[in-house]
Motif scaffolding. Structure first.
Motif, PDB file in Angstrom:
ATOM      1  N   VAL A 126      40.645   5.396   1.248  1.00  0.00           N
ATOM      2  CA  VAL A 126      39.126   5.453   0.778  1.00  0.00           C
ATOM      3  C   VAL A 126      39.212   6.126  -0.359  1.00  0.00           C
ATOM      4  CG1 VAL A 126      37.247   6.718   1.482  1.00  0.00           C
ATOM      5  CG2 VAL A 126      38.491   5.623   3.296  1.00  0.00           C
ATOM      6  N   SER A 127      39.924   7.221  -0.820  1.00  0.00           N
ATOM      7  CA  SER A 127      39.995   7.698  -2.099  1.00  0.00           C
ATOM      8  C   SER A 127      40.290   6.773  -3.280  1.00  0.00           C
ATOM      9  CB  SER A 127      40.700   8.860  -2.077  1.00  0.00           C
ATOM     10  OG  SER A 127      40.316   9.991  -1.107  1.00  0.00           O
ATOM     11  N   ASP A 128      41.369   5.778  -2.852  1.00  0.00           N
ATOM     12  CA  ASP A 128      42.004   4.936  -3.774  1.00  0.00           C
ATOM     13  C   ASP A 128      40.793   3.895  -4.170  1.00  0.00           C
ATOM     14  OD1 ASP A 128      44.292   6.087  -3.760  1.00  0.00           O
ATOM     15  OD2 ASP A 128      45.350   4.377  -2.618  1.00  0.00           O
ATOM     16  N   GLN A 129      39.950   3.385  -3.380  1.00  0.00           N
ATOM     17  CA  GLN A 129      38.932   2.652  -3.563  1.00  0.00           C
ATOM     18  C   GLN A 129      37.750   3.078  -4.221  1.00  0.00           C
ATOM     19  OE1 GLN A 129      39.718  -0.488  -2.572  1.00  0.00           O
ATOM     20  NE2 GLN A 129      41.238   0.914  -1.605  1.00  0.00           N
ATOM     21  N   TYR A 130      37.504   4.320  -4.448  1.00  0.00           N
ATOM     22  CA  TYR A 130      36.742   5.255  -4.952  1.00  0.00           C
ATOM     23  C   TYR A 130      37.057   5.300  -6.490  1.00  0.00           C
ATOM     24  CZ  TYR A 130      33.721   6.732  -1.324  1.00  0.00           C
ATOM     25  OH  TYR A 130      32.940   6.728  -0.035  1.00  0.00           O
ATOM     26  N   GLU A 131      38.727   5.620  -6.707  1.00  0.00           N
ATOM     27  CA  GLU A 131      39.103   5.663  -7.840  1.00  0.00           C
ATOM     28  C   GLU A 131      39.158   4.462  -8.600  1.00  0.00           C
ATOM     29  OE1 GLU A 131      41.055   7.292 -11.084  1.00  0.00           O
ATOM     30  OE2 GLU A 131      40.615   8.381  -9.269  1.00  0.00           O
ATOM     31  N   ALA A 132      39.448   3.266  -7.991  1.00  0.00           N
ATOM     32  CA  ALA A 132      39.277   2.093  -8.561  1.00  0.00           C
ATOM     33  C   ALA A 132      37.843   1.654  -8.932  1.00  0.00           C
ATOM     34  CB  ALA A 132      39.878   0.875  -7.530  1.00  0.00           C
ATOM     35  N   TYR A 133      37.131   1.972  -8.234  1.00  0.00           N
ATOM     36  CA  TYR A 133      35.534   1.732  -8.682  1.00  0.00           C
ATOM     37  C   TYR A 133      35.319   2.576  -9.604  1.00  0.00           C
ATOM     38  CZ  TYR A 133      30.686   0.449  -8.269  1.00  0.00           C
ATOM     39  OH  TYR A 133      29.465  -0.159  -8.561  1.00  0.00           O
TER      40      TYR A 133
END
Length: 349
Positions: free
Chosen positions: A113-120
């Motif tokens: 979940v955190s990685d998707q926020y970071e990528a966005y």
């Protein structure tokens, strides 16, 4: 300006422009499903979207599940209905709760979940901001086993770890194994445990005073139905001359879309027909913004600490230089005194 003075201006067609633009662009939605194996997660997702996302998944033997760790699997499918396109991404978490030791089974999910926020956040800060693909998790369906008297410790731990990062919607799986009285009891117990542990699940928005009465009533009914007790099936059964999606038992047929048998229809309405946009907005305005603010705050603190460190280094160098100058000065003074003593000694002779 009223129509009686200025006639028809045309800004009343703005919603139609937005509608055409949105339909042309299409929609994106990411759904995460979490729960122990055997609770019907895959079947329910296929039933919700009338598709088959897991037709190629191998069946893992029970002995292998004991040592299996949590993995993240994403399945993306393009769905079109009446000219409206939806890019649906389903994030599955096979292995969750299957091992003998499940102390850290939620870490892989939190990291994803955190990685998707970071990528966005990285895409948002880049040059090509117009074509950002939104893979942020908009909703997490958490499946609770119907065989206990409520939530297990692993359920409480997972929800408390994720409730500030994603919209959690609790679901009681395989409701066809429970009587109506048992469903009521387990729902009440789950809600009680959620409140006791200060878990924040997805909150339905309050309706405005000018909302349609049917929508207000539906929104109220959805709130009161939490957690949703659902049944999933991909099998069509003929009942009284009608084809229905359900499960055949010796005592009768459980109809998936029958509100008297399960909350499947309510869950589908909430996810797709009434609250999909609100789930995305809460993800964007609350969970993502919290992540973004924390990230920016940490980076600011890091730069401040770096500046403080550089200042400390500069101060240390300055002190060392001053000490060195003092030592050189003292050395010169000693040399001068030595010369003076030698001169006095020579005069005395």
């Amino acid at each position: 300006i009223n129509a009686e003075y200025g006639g028809y201006v045309g800004f009343a067609d703005l919603p139609n422009q937005m509608h055409r633009k949105s339909v042309k662009k299409g929609f994106e939605f990411t759904l995460m499903v979490v729960g122990e194996s055997g609770l019907g997660k895959s079947t329910l997702v296929n039933s919700l979207f009338l598709t088959d996302l897991y037709n190629t998944r191998p069946v893992i033997p029970s002995k292998d599940r004991i040592k299996k760790t949590v993995t993240i699997e994403t399945n993306c499918v393009e769905i079109e209905e009446k000219g409206v396109r939806l890019r649906l991404t389903v994030v599955d978490t096979p292995g969750f709760g299957d091992a003998l030791n499940n102390d850290k089974c939620e870490e892989a999910i939190i990291r994803y979940v955190s990685d998707q926020y970071e990528a966005y956040l990285q895409d948002e800060s880049g040059l090509n901001r117009r074509n950002i693909v939104d893979n942020r998790v908009h909703c997490c369906l958490y499946f609770i086993s119907p065989y206990g008297r409520g939530m297990k410790p692993i359920d409480v731990k997972f929800m408390k770890s994720l409730h500030d990062k994603v919209n959690i919607v609790p679901v009681i799986a395989k409701a066809d194994t429970l009587t109506k009285l048992e469903v009521q009891r387990i729902k009440a117990r789950v809600l009680e445990e959620i409140e006791e542990n200060n878990i924040r699940i997805y909150q339905f928005p309050e309706c405005d005073s000018d909302e349609d009465e049917d929508f207000v009533e539906m929104n109220k009914d959805l709130k009161e139905s939490l957690p949703f007790a659902v049944v999933g099936s991909n099998t069509f059964i003929v009942k009284e001359g009608n084809r229905v999606i359900g499960r055949q038992y010796p005592w009768g047929v459980v109809e998936v879309e029958n509100p008297q048998h399960s909350d499947f229809t309510k869950l589908r309405n909430m996810l797709i027909r009434t609250h999909m946009q609100d789930l995305k907005e809460v993800t964007r305005d609350v969970h993502y913004e919290n992540f973004r603010s924390q990230k920016l705050s940490n980076s600011t603190n890091t730069s401040i600490n770096a500046n403080d460190t550089s200042l400390k280094v500069d101060d240390t160098d300055k002190i060392l230089r001053e000490k060195d100058e003092e030592l050189k000065k003292m050395k010169r003074m000693v040399e001068q005194l030595t010369k003076q003593q030698q001169m006095l000694a020579s005069l005395q002779k």
